[in-house]
Design a protein around this motif. Structure first.
Motif, PDB file in Angstrom:
ATOM      1  N   PRO A  48       0.823  -1.218   0.000  1.00 37.43           N
ATOM      2  CA  PRO A  48       0.000   0.000   0.000  1.00 37.43           C
ATOM      3  C   PRO A  48       0.854   1.264   0.000  1.00 37.43           C
ATOM      4  CG  PRO A  48       0.005  -1.027   2.167  1.00 37.43           C
ATOM      5  CD  PRO A  48       0.687  -1.989   1.226  1.00 37.43           C
ATOM      6  N   ASP A  49       0.329   2.310  -0.654  1.00 42.47           N
ATOM      7  CA  ASP A  49       1.040   3.578  -0.814  1.00 42.47           C
ATOM      8  C   ASP A  49       0.681   4.610   0.250  1.00 42.47           C
ATOM      9  OD1 ASP A  49       2.299   2.950  -3.326  1.00 42.47           O
ATOM     10  OD2 ASP A  49       0.389   3.310  -4.327  1.00 42.47           O
ATOM     11  N   ILE A  50      -0.546   4.584   0.772  1.00 41.01           N
ATOM     12  CA  ILE A  50      -1.075   5.695   1.552  1.00 41.01           C
ATOM     13  C   ILE A  50      -1.377   5.260   2.982  1.00 41.01           C
ATOM     14  CG2 ILE A  50      -2.938   7.399   1.685  1.00 41.01           C
ATOM     15  CD1 ILE A  50      -3.153   7.127  -1.417  1.00 41.01           C
ATOM     16  N   ALA A  51      -0.688   5.870   3.931  1.00 42.71           N
ATOM     17  CA  ALA A  51      -0.816   5.508   5.340  1.00 42.71           C
ATOM     18  C   ALA A  51      -2.257   5.636   5.842  1.00 42.71           C
ATOM     19  CB  ALA A  51       0.115   6.378   6.180  1.00 42.71           C
ATOM     20  N   GLY A  52      -2.936   6.698   5.474  1.00 42.38           N
ATOM     21  CA  GLY A  52      -4.312   6.903   5.923  1.00 42.38           C
ATOM     22  C   GLY A  52      -5.251   5.800   5.475  1.00 42.38           C
ATOM     23  N   GLU A  95       4.781  -5.906   2.358  1.00 35.97           N
ATOM     24  CA  GLU A  95       5.737  -4.821   2.159  1.00 35.97           C
ATOM     25  C   GLU A  95       6.532  -5.031   0.875  1.00 35.97           C
ATOM     26  OE1 GLU A  95       7.889  -3.957   5.762  1.00 35.97           O
ATOM     27  OE2 GLU A  95       6.141  -4.427   6.992  1.00 35.97           O
ATOM     28  N   PRO A  96       7.234  -3.983   0.394  1.00 31.45           N
ATOM     29  CA  PRO A  96       7.410  -2.696   1.046  1.00 31.45           C
ATOM     30  C   PRO A  96       6.182  -1.800   0.875  1.00 31.45           C
ATOM     31  CG  PRO A  96       8.601  -2.705  -1.034  1.00 31.45           C
ATOM     32  CD  PRO A  96       8.030  -4.087  -0.848  1.00 31.45           C
ATOM     33  N   MET A  97       5.990  -0.935   1.852  1.00 28.02           N
ATOM     34  CA  MET A  97       4.889   0.027   1.813  1.00 28.02           C
ATOM     35  C   MET A  97       5.437   1.377   1.378  1.00 28.02           C
ATOM     36  SD  MET A  97       2.632  -1.138   5.133  1.00 28.02           S
ATOM     37  CE  MET A  97       3.957  -1.150   6.343  1.00 28.02           C
ATOM     38  N   GLY A  98       4.582   2.246   0.924  1.00 21.90           N
ATOM     39  CA  GLY A  98       4.996   3.557   0.438  1.00 21.90           C
ATOM     40  C   GLY A  98       5.162   4.585   1.542  1.00 21.90           C
ATOM     41  N   PHE A  99       5.274   4.151   2.797  1.00 20.53           N
ATOM     42  CA  PHE A  99       5.407   5.035   3.937  1.00 20.53           C
ATOM     43  C   PHE A  99       6.046   4.243   5.076  1.00 20.53           C
ATOM     44  CE2 PHE A  99       1.367   2.911   3.893  1.00 20.53           C
ATOM     45  CZ  PHE A  99       1.254   2.388   5.167  1.00 20.53           C
ATOM     46  N   GLN A 100       6.516   4.942   6.077  1.00 27.89           N
ATOM     47  CA  GLN A 100       7.067   4.284   7.250  1.00 27.89           C
ATOM     48  C   GLN A 100       5.922   3.781   8.125  1.00 27.89           C
ATOM     49  OE1 GLN A 100      10.351   3.695   7.919  1.00 27.89           O
ATOM     50  NE2 GLN A 100      10.643   4.457   5.844  1.00 27.89           N
ATOM     51  N   PHE A 134      -5.947  -6.762  -2.111  1.00 28.54           N
ATOM     52  CA  PHE A 134      -6.059  -5.465  -2.761  1.00 28.54           C
ATOM     53  C   PHE A 134      -4.667  -4.973  -3.141  1.00 28.54           C
ATOM     54  CE2 PHE A 134      -9.715  -5.986  -0.131  1.00 28.54           C
ATOM     55  CZ  PHE A 134     -10.757  -5.446  -0.851  1.00 28.54           C
ATOM     56  N   GLY A 135      -4.558  -4.368  -4.327  1.00 24.02           N
ATOM     57  CA  GLY A 135      -3.277  -3.878  -4.817  1.00 24.02           C
ATOM     58  C   GLY A 135      -2.971  -2.468  -4.368  1.00 24.02           C
ATOM     59  N   ARG A 136      -1.818  -1.995  -4.814  1.00 22.84           N
ATOM     60  CA  ARG A 136      -1.371  -0.638  -4.511  1.00 22.84           C
ATOM     61  C   ARG A 136      -2.345   0.379  -5.094  1.00 22.84           C
ATOM     62  NH1 ARG A 136       4.896   0.220  -5.665  1.00 22.84           N
ATOM     63  NH2 ARG A 136       4.321   2.025  -4.444  1.00 22.84           N
ATOM     64  N   GLU A 137      -2.507   1.467  -4.394  1.00 28.11           N
ATOM     65  CA  GLU A 137      -3.380   2.525  -4.878  1.00 28.11           C
ATOM     66  C   GLU A 137      -2.887   3.071  -6.217  1.00 28.11           C
ATOM     67  OE1 GLU A 137      -2.102   2.248  -1.809  1.00 28.11           O
ATOM     68  OE2 GLU A 137      -3.359   3.226  -0.301  1.00 28.11           O
ATOM     69  N   SER A 138      -1.583   3.128  -6.416  1.00 30.28           N
ATOM     70  CA  SER A 138      -1.008   3.735  -7.624  1.00 30.28           C
ATOM     71  C   SER A 138      -0.870   2.772  -8.795  1.00 30.28           C
ATOM     72  CB  SER A 138       0.375   4.307  -7.308  1.00 30.28           C
ATOM     73  OG  SER A 138       1.249   3.267  -6.878  1.00 30.28           O
ATOM     74  N   ALA A 139      -0.759   1.470  -8.531  1.00 32.38           N
ATOM     75  CA  ALA A 139      -0.406   0.562  -9.619  1.00 32.38           C
ATOM     76  C   ALA A 139      -1.091  -0.803  -9.577  1.00 32.38           C
ATOM     77  CB  ALA A 139       1.109   0.352  -9.621  1.00 32.38           C
ATOM     78  N   GLY A 140      -1.931  -1.072  -8.593  1.00 27.00           N
ATOM     79  CA  GLY A 140      -2.543  -2.397  -8.503  1.00 27.00           C
ATOM     80  C   GLY A 140      -1.509  -3.439  -8.117  1.00 27.00           C
ATOM     81  N   VAL A 141      -1.549  -4.598  -8.772  1.00 26.55           N
ATOM     82  CA  VAL A 141      -0.583  -5.668  -8.506  1.00 26.55           C
ATOM     83  C   VAL A 141       0.088  -6.079  -9.814  1.00 26.55           C
ATOM     84  CG1 VAL A 141      -1.857  -6.558  -6.500  1.00 26.55           C
ATOM     85  CG2 VAL A 141      -2.263  -7.551  -8.763  1.00 26.55           C
ATOM     86  N   PRO A 142       1.301  -6.622  -9.739  1.00 29.33           N
ATOM     87  CA  PRO A 142       1.979  -7.083 -10.958  1.00 29.33           C
ATOM     88  C   PRO A 142       1.355  -8.380 -11.477  1.00 29.33           C
ATOM     89  CG  PRO A 142       3.349  -7.493  -9.040  1.00 29.33           C
ATOM     90  CD  PRO A 142       2.149  -6.724  -8.560  1.00 29.33           C
ATOM     91  N   LEU A 182     -12.436   2.939  -6.933  1.00 31.99           N
ATOM     92  CA  LEU A 182     -12.784   3.587  -5.678  1.00 31.99           C
ATOM     93  C   LEU A 182     -11.534   3.709  -4.814  1.00 31.99           C
ATOM     94  CD1 LEU A 182     -15.940   1.419  -4.979  1.00 31.99           C
ATOM     95  CD2 LEU A 182     -15.976   3.886  -5.390  1.00 31.99           C
ATOM     96  N   ASN A 183     -11.617   4.473  -3.756  1.00 36.39           N
ATOM     97  CA  ASN A 183     -10.558   4.545  -2.767  1.00 36.39           C
ATOM     98  C   ASN A 183     -10.331   3.151  -2.174  1.00 36.39           C
ATOM     99  OD1 ASN A 183     -10.123   4.739   0.367  1.00 36.39           O
ATOM    100  ND2 ASN A 183      -9.112   6.519  -0.539  1.00 36.39           N
ATOM    101  N   LEU A 184      -9.078   2.821  -1.880  1.00 33.68           N
ATOM    102  CA  LEU A 184      -8.727   1.500  -1.350  1.00 33.68           C
ATOM    103  C   LEU A 184      -9.524   1.137  -0.108  1.00 33.68           C
ATOM    104  CD1 LEU A 184      -6.904  -1.039  -1.115  1.00 33.68           C
ATOM    105  CD2 LEU A 184      -5.321   0.394   0.177  1.00 33.68           C
ATOM    106  N   SER A 185      -9.603   2.035   0.859  1.00 32.38           N
ATOM    107  CA  SER A 185     -10.301   1.692   2.094  1.00 32.38           C
ATOM    108  C   SER A 185     -11.801   1.535   1.872  1.00 32.38           C
ATOM    109  CB  SER A 185     -10.010   2.716   3.198  1.00 32.38           C
ATOM    110  OG  SER A 185     -10.440   3.998   2.840  1.00 32.38           O
ATOM    111  N   VAL A 186     -12.369   2.302   0.960  1.00 31.61           N
ATOM    112  CA  VAL A 186     -13.788   2.159   0.625  1.00 31.61           C
ATOM    113  C   VAL A 186     -14.020   0.814  -0.063  1.00 31.61           C
ATOM    114  CG1 VAL A 186     -15.662   3.086  -0.800  1.00 31.61           C
ATOM    115  CG2 VAL A 186     -14.191   4.640   0.509  1.00 31.61           C
TER     116      VAL A 186
END
Length: 156
Positions: free
Chosen positions: A8-12, A32-37, A97-105, A127-131
């Motif tokens: 995932p890219d977005i911490a929220g 992982e890796p995630m797009g945030f700490q 669920f894949g990455r918000e920016s790119a889905g999954v390979p 839609l938004n990932l969390s939704v």
């Protein structure tokens, strides 16, 4: 029932998924890796104090997750073959669920046991990932009778 988030890219969004999973009794796998700490305060702000109530597992990468995965991997993707309302869920499914920016390979697509899409009004595509996670988890729990409080002797 488990939710797996691939890189995932977005911490929220992760925090919101953790809160939803805690409230609905689902586990969460973070690949992982995630797009945030991980200690990003946005995870805690979105998840509030619910994070302590979710069965959370972090995986160092896709191979580590795939090696231990049990149950069907149900990939939610805009390239899905089966509309959500036509898919029959099982209690031990892992909702991936894949990455918000790119889905999954492609190798993750190939590993999935099913590819499901949430139908939406054209020309919109996602839609938004969390939704999305909340919508799919709710449908999966509805189908499998896994809603918290739905078992005999549990609180209404």
């Amino acid at each position: 029932m488990r939710i797996a988030l691939y890189q995932p890219d977005i911490a929220g969004n992760v925090g919101a998924v953790l809160r939803t999973a805690a409230c609905l009794g689902a586990g969460v796998d973070l690949i992982e890796p995630m797009g945030f700490q991980w200690d990003d305060r946005r995870v805690a702000r979105a998840g509030m104090d619910y994070i302590d109530h979710v069965a959370l597992t972090r995986h160092v990468d896709w191979p580590a997750f795939a090696a231990q995965a049990t149950g069907r991997l149900v990939l939610l993707t805009t390239r899905g073959a089966t509309p959500l309302h036509d898919f029959a869920f099982a209690p031990d499914d892992v909702l991936l669920f894949g990455r918000e920016s790119a889905g999954v390979p492609d190798e993750v697509h190939a590993r999935a046991d099913a590819r499901v899409v949430i139908p939406m009004a054209p020309p919109l595509r996602s839609l938004n990932l969390s939704v999305s996670a909340a919508i799919v988890l709710a449908e999966a729990l509805r189908q499998t009778g896994g809603w918290p409080g739905s078992q005999p002797g549990s609180r209404p």
